[in-house]
Design an enzyme around this catalytic site. Structure first.
Site, PDB file in Angstrom:
ATOM      1  N   HIS A 306       0.854  -1.164  -0.063  1.00  0.00           N
ATOM      2  CA  HIS A 306       0.151   0.024  -0.024  1.00  0.00           C
ATOM      3  C   HIS A 306       0.939   1.365   0.072  1.00  0.00           C
ATOM      4  O   HIS A 306       1.877   1.546   0.634  1.00  0.00           O
ATOM      5  CB  HIS A 306      -0.986   0.039   1.092  1.00  0.00           C
ATOM      6  CG  HIS A 306      -2.087   0.778   1.175  1.00  0.00           C
ATOM      7  ND1 HIS A 306      -1.772   2.382   1.529  1.00  0.00           N
ATOM      8  CD2 HIS A 306      -3.366   0.869   0.741  1.00  0.00           C
ATOM      9  CE1 HIS A 306      -3.215   2.796   1.212  1.00  0.00           C
ATOM     10  NE2 HIS A 306      -3.888   1.847   0.624  1.00  0.00           N
ATOM     11  N   ASP A 363      -8.111  -5.105  -0.177  1.00  0.00           N
ATOM     12  CA  ASP A 363      -8.592  -6.165  -1.201  1.00  0.00           C
ATOM     13  C   ASP A 363      -8.017  -7.629  -1.074  1.00  0.00           C
ATOM     14  O   ASP A 363      -8.634  -8.380  -1.800  1.00  0.00           O
ATOM     15  CB  ASP A 363      -7.910  -5.650  -2.527  1.00  0.00           C
ATOM     16  CG  ASP A 363      -8.339  -4.124  -2.846  1.00  0.00           C
ATOM     17  OD1 ASP A 363      -7.614  -3.188  -3.179  1.00  0.00           O
ATOM     18  OD2 ASP A 363      -9.551  -3.990  -3.192  1.00  0.00           O
TER      19      ASP A 363
HETATM   20  C1  SDX Z   1      -5.922   0.101  -3.098  1.00  0.00           C
HETATM   21  O1  SDX Z   1      -4.355   4.593  -1.963  1.00  0.00           O
HETATM   22  C2  SDX Z   1      -5.173   4.019  -1.480  1.00  0.00           C
HETATM   23  O2  SDX Z   1      -5.488   4.242  -0.360  1.00  0.00           O
HETATM   24  C3  SDX Z   1      -5.864   2.779  -2.250  1.00  0.00           C
HETATM   25  C4  SDX Z   1      -6.907   1.945  -1.333  1.00  0.00           C
HETATM   26  C5  SDX Z   1      -8.013   2.896  -1.087  1.00  0.00           C
HETATM   27  O3  SDX Z   1      -8.685   2.407  -0.159  1.00  0.00           O
HETATM   28  O4  SDX Z   1      -8.275   3.847  -2.218  1.00  0.00           O
HETATM   29  O5  SDX Z   1      -6.357   1.526  -0.244  1.00  0.00           O
HETATM   30  C6  SDX Z   1      -7.197   0.801  -2.193  1.00  0.00           C
HETATM   31  O6  SDX Z   1      -5.904   0.527  -3.864  1.00  0.00           O
HETATM   32  C7  SDX Z   1      -5.427  -0.837  -2.243  1.00  0.00           C
HETATM   33  C8  SDX Z   1      -4.153  -1.385  -2.983  1.00  0.00           C
HETATM   34  C9  SDX Z   1      -4.579  -2.202  -4.021  1.00  0.00           C
HETATM   35  N1  SDX Z   1      -3.636  -2.757  -4.912  1.00  0.00           N
HETATM   36  C10 SDX Z   1      -2.831  -3.963  -4.987  1.00  0.00           C
HETATM   37  O7  SDX Z   1      -3.062  -4.670  -3.886  1.00  0.00           O
HETATM   38  C11 SDX Z   1      -2.090  -4.325  -5.891  1.00  0.00           C
HETATM   39  C12 SDX Z   1      -0.746  -4.841  -5.565  1.00  0.00           C
HETATM   40  N2  SDX Z   1      -0.002  -3.643  -4.763  1.00  0.00           N
HETATM   41  C13 SDX Z   1       1.047  -3.026  -5.308  1.00  0.00           C
HETATM   42  O8  SDX Z   1       0.817  -2.738  -6.783  1.00  0.00           O
HETATM   43  C14 SDX Z   1       1.541  -1.664  -4.598  1.00  0.00           C
HETATM   44  O9  SDX Z   1       1.729  -2.092  -3.426  1.00  0.00           O
HETATM   45  C15 SDX Z   1       0.812  -0.543  -4.558  1.00  0.00           C
HETATM   46  C16 SDX Z   1       0.257   0.097  -5.808  1.00  0.00           C
HETATM   47  C17 SDX Z   1      -0.701  -0.744  -3.738  1.00  0.00           C
HETATM   48  C18 SDX Z   1       1.579   0.624  -3.971  1.00  0.00           C
HETATM   49  O10 SDX Z   1       2.470   0.695  -4.660  1.00  0.00           O
HETATM   50  P1  SDX Z   1       3.621   1.881  -4.102  1.00  0.00           P
HETATM   51  O11 SDX Z   1       3.476   2.701  -3.006  1.00  0.00           O
HETATM   52  O12 SDX Z   1       4.000   2.803  -5.429  1.00  0.00           O
HETATM   53  O13 SDX Z   1       5.043   0.839  -3.931  1.00  0.00           O
HETATM   54  P2  SDX Z   1       5.849   0.526  -4.897  1.00  0.00           P
HETATM   55  O14 SDX Z   1       4.855   0.120  -6.081  1.00  0.00           O
HETATM   56  O15 SDX Z   1       6.820   1.725  -5.112  1.00  0.00           O
HETATM   57  O16 SDX Z   1       6.508  -0.736  -4.286  1.00  0.00           O
HETATM   58  C19 SDX Z   1       7.568  -0.493  -3.489  1.00  0.00           C
HETATM   59  C20 SDX Z   1       8.423  -1.890  -3.320  1.00  0.00           C
HETATM   60  C21 SDX Z   1       8.900  -2.196  -4.853  1.00  0.00           C
HETATM   61  O17 SDX Z   1       9.928  -2.916  -4.735  1.00  0.00           O
HETATM   62  P3  SDX Z   1      11.505  -2.218  -4.905  1.00  0.00           P
HETATM   63  O18 SDX Z   1      11.455  -1.358  -6.078  1.00  0.00           O
HETATM   64  O19 SDX Z   1      11.522  -1.337  -3.696  1.00  0.00           O
HETATM   65  O20 SDX Z   1      12.452  -3.422  -4.905  1.00  0.00           O
HETATM   66  O21 SDX Z   1       7.532  -2.834  -2.892  1.00  0.00           O
HETATM   67  C22 SDX Z   1       7.392  -3.806  -4.090  1.00  0.00           C
HETATM   68  C23 SDX Z   1       7.497  -2.975  -5.340  1.00  0.00           C
HETATM   69  O22 SDX Z   1       8.128  -3.791  -6.482  1.00  0.00           O
HETATM   70  N3  SDX Z   1       5.935  -4.301  -4.368  1.00  0.00           N
HETATM   71  C24 SDX Z   1       5.399  -5.445  -4.249  1.00  0.00           C
HETATM   72  C25 SDX Z   1       3.983  -5.438  -3.821  1.00  0.00           C
HETATM   73  N4  SDX Z   1       3.673  -4.118  -3.687  1.00  0.00           N
HETATM   74  C26 SDX Z   1       4.744  -3.319  -3.980  1.00  0.00           C
HETATM   75  N5  SDX Z   1       6.080  -6.572  -4.636  1.00  0.00           N
HETATM   76  C27 SDX Z   1       5.516  -7.546  -4.804  1.00  0.00           C
HETATM   77  N6  SDX Z   1       4.153  -7.831  -4.713  1.00  0.00           N
HETATM   78  C28 SDX Z   1       3.418  -6.609  -4.226  1.00  0.00           C
HETATM   79  N7  SDX Z   1       2.073  -6.291  -4.113  1.00  0.00           N
END
Ligand code: SDX
Length: 427
Positions: A306, A363
Site C-alpha cells: 500500500h 482487497d
Molecule cells: C487500494 O491509496 C489508497 O488508499 C488505495 C486504497 C483505497 O482504499 O483507496 O487503499 C485501495 O488501491 C489498495 C491497493 C490495491 N492494489 C494492490 O493490491 C496491487 C498490488 N500492490 C501494489 O501494486 C503496490 O503495493 C501499490 C500499488 C498498492 C502501492 O505501490 P507503491 O506505494 O507505489 O509502492 P511501489 O510500487 O513503489 O512498491 C515498493 C516496493 C517495490 O519494490 P522495490 O522497487 O523497492 O524493490 O515494493 C514492491 C515494489 O516492487 N511491491 C510489491 C508489491 N507491492 C509493492 N512486490 C510484490 N507484490 C506486491 N504486491
C-alpha cells in the site's frame, strides 16, 4: 503550529512557512516556490506531495490507523450503518434520528432510474466489464438529470448527491440482471440500502426473496470499510475533475474509471483471480511468493502492499477476523480462503515483504466474502465503487467549498529543443 523551512539553492537562501495538521502531519507551504526559487518540485505519483488540507479522513500508515471524521473505522463498522457513515462523511457529523430518516428517505426516493437509461444496458455487450458499464451509466445520469448539474448551487448539489447514492446500486444490479438475461428487479423502498441491493441482484419475479438480515449487515459493513480513504488515486481523480467545476456525475465517473485499475480498486478482482491460479496450480504458495520477489517475473502479490499503510491495513485486519465467521454463516467452504491464509503466513515471514513493509490491504480478503455473498468476480470492483461513493462525494464537495484552484500541475520538459520543419520530400 506554523514554522519555517529554509532552502539553500546556490547563492540563494529562501524561507518557506510550514504547517501542521490536527494529527501532527507536517507540510512545507510551497505556494510561492516557483516564484521564489525559479524551480518546481518534481514528484511523480505525488508520493511526497499533499494535494489539500482535508478534515474528512485520517490515515496513519505507520500504525495502521483509519478514522472517518475522527471516528476509528473499527467503531464505525461495528456501531453504525453505511448510510450513517455516508452522512458523516458528506455532512461532517453522524446524523440524529431525524436527520437520518430524512437522508435515508430522500435516497430511497431516488433509487429508480429513468426508464430510457435501461437501453444502455441493452446496448452494451452482455460480457462488458461492469466497471465500464458503471462509468458509462453514471456519466449518462448527467444527460437525464439536467436539473442537478450546477456544482455551485447547494440545492442541485444535494439533489445530485441523493440521486447518485440512490441510483448506483440500481445501475449495478440492472446491468448484472441484463448480463445474465434475467428480468430487472426494481428497487423495493421497504428495504434498507444493502438489503435492497441484494434483492435487486438475486431476486426473481417468480418467487418472494427474503433478504437474510445478517447477510445484508455483512454487505453494509463492507460498504462502510470502503467508504473513504483520503487522497487515493480515484479520489484524487474526482478532486481534479471537480476542480474545473465539472458536475458531480462527471467527477464521480472519473473516480470509477481510476478505481477500475488493477493497482487500485481492480485489485480485489485480481486477488481472487490470483488465488484461483494458485489453487489450480496445486496450491504451492511458496512458489508464488518467490515469483513476487523476482522483479523479472512481472508478478505481484495482489492485495499486498500500500502507498500509505506500512503496517496491516485496519480494514484488512477486520476482514481477516470476520471472513471465517461470514463463510460459516453462509455455509460456504471456499478453498481459496485456505490459500489466502497460507499465502499471508508465508509472505509475512518473508524478508522481501518484511523489508518493504508489504502487508495485506483491504482487497486481500474482501473478494472471498463478496464471492460467498454470490457477487460475481467481475463485479468486485463495482462493490468497491458502491462503498467509495460517499467518500468521493465528500471530497469533491470539500474541494469546492474550500475554493481550491483548478488542478494544473507543471512539468519538467525533457523532449527535443527547437527544430525547423523540413519538407516531407526531404525527410
Ligand atoms: C487500494 O491509496 C489508497 O488508499 C488505495 C486504497 C483505497 O482504499 O483507496 O487503499 C485501495 O488501491 C489498495 C491497493 C490495491 N492494489 C494492490 O493490491 C496491487 C498490488 N500492490 C501494489 O501494486 C503496490 O503495493 C501499490 C500499488 C498498492 C502501492 O505501490 P507503491 O506505494 O507505489 O509502492 P511501489 O510500487 O513503489 O512498491 C515498493 C516496493 C517495490 O519494490 P522495490 O522497487 O523497492 O524493490 O515494493 C514492491 C515494489 O516492487 N511491491 C510489491 C508489491 N507491492 C509493492 N512486490 C510484490 N507484490 C506486491 N504486491
Amino acid at each position: 503550529m506554523a514554522g519555517t523551512a529554509n532552502l539553500n539553492l546556490g547563492d540563494k537562501s529562501v524561507d518557506f512557512a510550514t504547517t501542521q495538521g490536527s494529527e501532527g502531519e507536517k507540510a512545507i507551504l510551497i505556494k510561492p516556490f516557483r516564484q521564489a526559487t525559479g524551480y518546481v518540485a518534481l514528484d511523480p505519483g505525488f508520493v511526497n506531495t499533499a494535494s489539500c488540507e482535508s478534515s474528512i479522513t485520517f490515515i496513519n500508515g505507520e500504525e495502521g490507523v483509519l478514522h472517518y471524521r475522527g471516528y476509528p473505522i473499527a467503531d464505525l463498522v461495528e456501531n453504525t450503518s453505511f448510510l450513517e457513515v455516508a452522512h458523516l462523511l458528506i455532512e461532517g457529523h453522524l446524523p440524529t434520528q431525524e436527520e437520518y430518516e430524512g437522508f435515508k428517505n430522500s435516497i430511497t426516493y431516488h433509487t429508480l432510474l429513468h426508464e430510457n437509461l435501461k437501453r444502455l444496458f441493452e446496448l452494451v455487450p452482455t460480457d462488458a466489464h461492469p466497471m465500464s458499464v458503471l462509468s458509462a451509466a453514471v456519466s449518462a445520469l448527467a444527460t437525464f438529470y439536467q436539473d442537478s448539474l450546477d456544482p455551485m448551487n447547494e440545492d442541485q448539489v444535494r439533489l445530485s448527491i441523493h440521486r447518485l447514492i440512490g441510483k448506483l446500486p440500481t445501475i449495478a444490479a440492472f446491468h448484472y440482471k441484463r448480463s445474465r438475461g434475467q428480468a430487472y428487479i426494481y428497487p423495493d423502498n421497504r428495504l434498507d440500502y444493502a438489503a435492497n441491493f441484494m434483492k435487486m441482484m438475486f431476486g426473481f419475479h417468480t418467487e418472494p426473496y427474503e433478504v437474510d438480515e445478517e447477510v445484508a449487515r455483512i454487505l453494509d459493513q463492507l460498504l462502510i470499510l470502503h467508504a473513504d480513504h483520503e487522497q487515493n488515486c480515484s479520489t484524487t481523480a474526482v478532486r481534479v475533475v471537480g476542480s474545473s467545476q465539472a458536475n458531480l456525475y462527471a467527477s464521480v465517473t472519473s473516480g470509477i474509471c481510476a478505481l477500475s485499475g488493477p493497482l487500485h480498486g481492480g485489485a480485489n478482482q485480481a486477488v481472487l483471480e490470483m488465488l484461483q491460479t494458485i489453487h489450480d496450480d496445486g496450491g504451492d504458495v511458496q512458489k508464488f511468493v518467490e515469483l513476487a520477489r523476482d522483479k523479472t517475473s512481472g508478478f505481484r502479490l495482489m492485495g499486498f502492499g500500500h502507498r500509505v499503510y506500512k503496517a496491516y491495513d485496519p480494514r484488512a485486519h477486520f476482514l481477516q477476523q470476520k471472513v471465517e465467521v461470514v463463510l460459516r454463516k453462509l455455509k460456504v467452504n471456499d478453498p481459496l480462503l485456505n490459500i489466502a491464509r497460507k499465502l499471508e503466513e508465508v509472505a509475512l515471514s518473508d524478508s522481501y515483504f518484511k523489508d518493504r513493509n508489504l502487508y495485506p490491504n483491504v482487497d486481500f480478503y474482501s473478494g472471498i466474502i463478496y464471492r460467498a455473498l454470490g457477487i460475481p468476480v467481475n463485479m468486485f470492483t463495482v462493490m468497491f465503487a458502491l462503498g467509495r461513493l460517499p467518500g468521493w462525494i465528500a471530497q469533491w464537495k470539500e474541494n469546492l467549498e474550500k475554493g481550491y484552484p483548478i488542478c494544473r500541475p507543471r512539468q519538467i520538459y525533457t523532449g527535443e529543443t527547437m527544430r525547423k520543419v523540413i519538407p516531407m520530400s526531404e525527410r
